[in-house]
Design an enzyme around this catalytic site. Sequence first.
Site, PDB file in Angstrom:
ATOM      1  N   HIS A 131      -3.917   3.411  -2.531  1.00  0.00           N
ATOM      2  CA  HIS A 131      -3.444   4.567  -3.289  1.00  0.00           C
ATOM      3  C   HIS A 131      -1.928   4.533  -3.424  1.00  0.00           C
ATOM      4  O   HIS A 131      -1.247   3.722  -2.788  1.00  0.00           O
ATOM      5  CB  HIS A 131      -3.862   5.879  -2.607  1.00  0.00           C
ATOM      6  CG  HIS A 131      -5.280   6.261  -2.874  1.00  0.00           C
ATOM      7  ND1 HIS A 131      -6.326   5.800  -2.114  1.00  0.00           N
ATOM      8  CD2 HIS A 131      -5.833   7.056  -3.822  1.00  0.00           C
ATOM      9  CE1 HIS A 131      -7.466   6.293  -2.573  1.00  0.00           C
ATOM     10  NE2 HIS A 131      -7.194   7.062  -3.611  1.00  0.00           N
ATOM     11  N   LYS A 135       0.439   9.736  -1.567  1.00  0.00           N
ATOM     12  CA  LYS A 135      -0.782  10.253  -0.940  1.00  0.00           C
ATOM     13  C   LYS A 135      -0.549  10.400   0.555  1.00  0.00           C
ATOM     14  O   LYS A 135      -0.215   9.421   1.234  1.00  0.00           O
ATOM     15  CB  LYS A 135      -1.971   9.338  -1.227  1.00  0.00           C
ATOM     16  CG  LYS A 135      -3.281   9.919  -0.716  1.00  0.00           C
ATOM     17  CD  LYS A 135      -4.477   9.178  -1.279  1.00  0.00           C
ATOM     18  CE  LYS A 135      -5.783   9.774  -0.784  1.00  0.00           C
ATOM     19  NZ  LYS A 135      -5.937  11.189  -1.156  1.00  0.00           N
TER      20      LYS A 135
END
Length: 233
Positions: A131, A135
Site C-alpha cells: 500500500h 496507510k
Amino acid sequence: MKIGLLGYGKMGKEIEKMASHRGHEITLKVNDSNDKIILDDVDVAIDFSLPSVAFKNISDCINNKTPIISGTTGWLDKYEEIVELCKCKGGTFLYASNFSLGVNIFFKINEVLATLMKNHNQYEASIEEIHHTQKLDAPSGTAITLAKQIIENTNYTNWTSNRPQPNELSIVSERINDVPGTHKIEYKSAVDTINIEHIAHNRSGFALGAVIAAEWIVDKKGIFTMKDVLNIA
C-alpha cells in the site's frame, strides 16, 4: 440521497466525486476529530476517518439512527461493541475492510481456493500486501480478512507478520509511494506455485463500492457486509 462524509482525506474526496457523479448530495464533511458531527441532514454516513476516531463516529451515527458505512481499519478490537450497540438501538451498520467490487469478488475466490487447498499440506500459503506510505495500519484490513478466510478453510491456526511457526500464515506488508493497494495469495510447494492477485489501479473502485453500499443500505436495519450488497453467498 444526502451523504455525510466522516473523514475528508483522499478517500473522502474520491467518494465525494463518485457520489456527485451518481446524483447524490454531500451535506456533511467532517475531517477534524474535534469537529462536531451534526447528522440532521444526512440520509447515510460514510466513515473513512482515523482508527482513533472511527469508533466514536460509528457510535454517534448509530445513536442518532443514521445508517453508517465504515471502511476505516485499525479499530476492530471494538467491533463487537458496535455490533451490540447496533442491535440495542435498532441501528444500521456496514463494515468492509475493502469496498472495491473486485476485491470482494477476490475474497470469494480466496475462500474457494483455500477450501480446495485444505488437504494439500505440501503447499505453504502466504500473503503479501503493498500500500501507499500514508496507510497507517499494517497488515491492511484486507490482508487480515484474506488471512481469516484462509484460516477458516484450512489447517492454519493463526496469522503472523513475523517469522511464521508451523500452522501460522505469514503476512508480509510493504509501503511504497502512490500504490493504491495490491494483495497476493501464494501457495508454494517444492514442485509448483499457485498465485492469485488483486491490484488496484486507483481509488475510484473503492469509492464506487462505498457509494453503491450507501445506496443499498438506506431504509434497511441491521448489520451488513459487502457480501450482502453484492449478493455473494
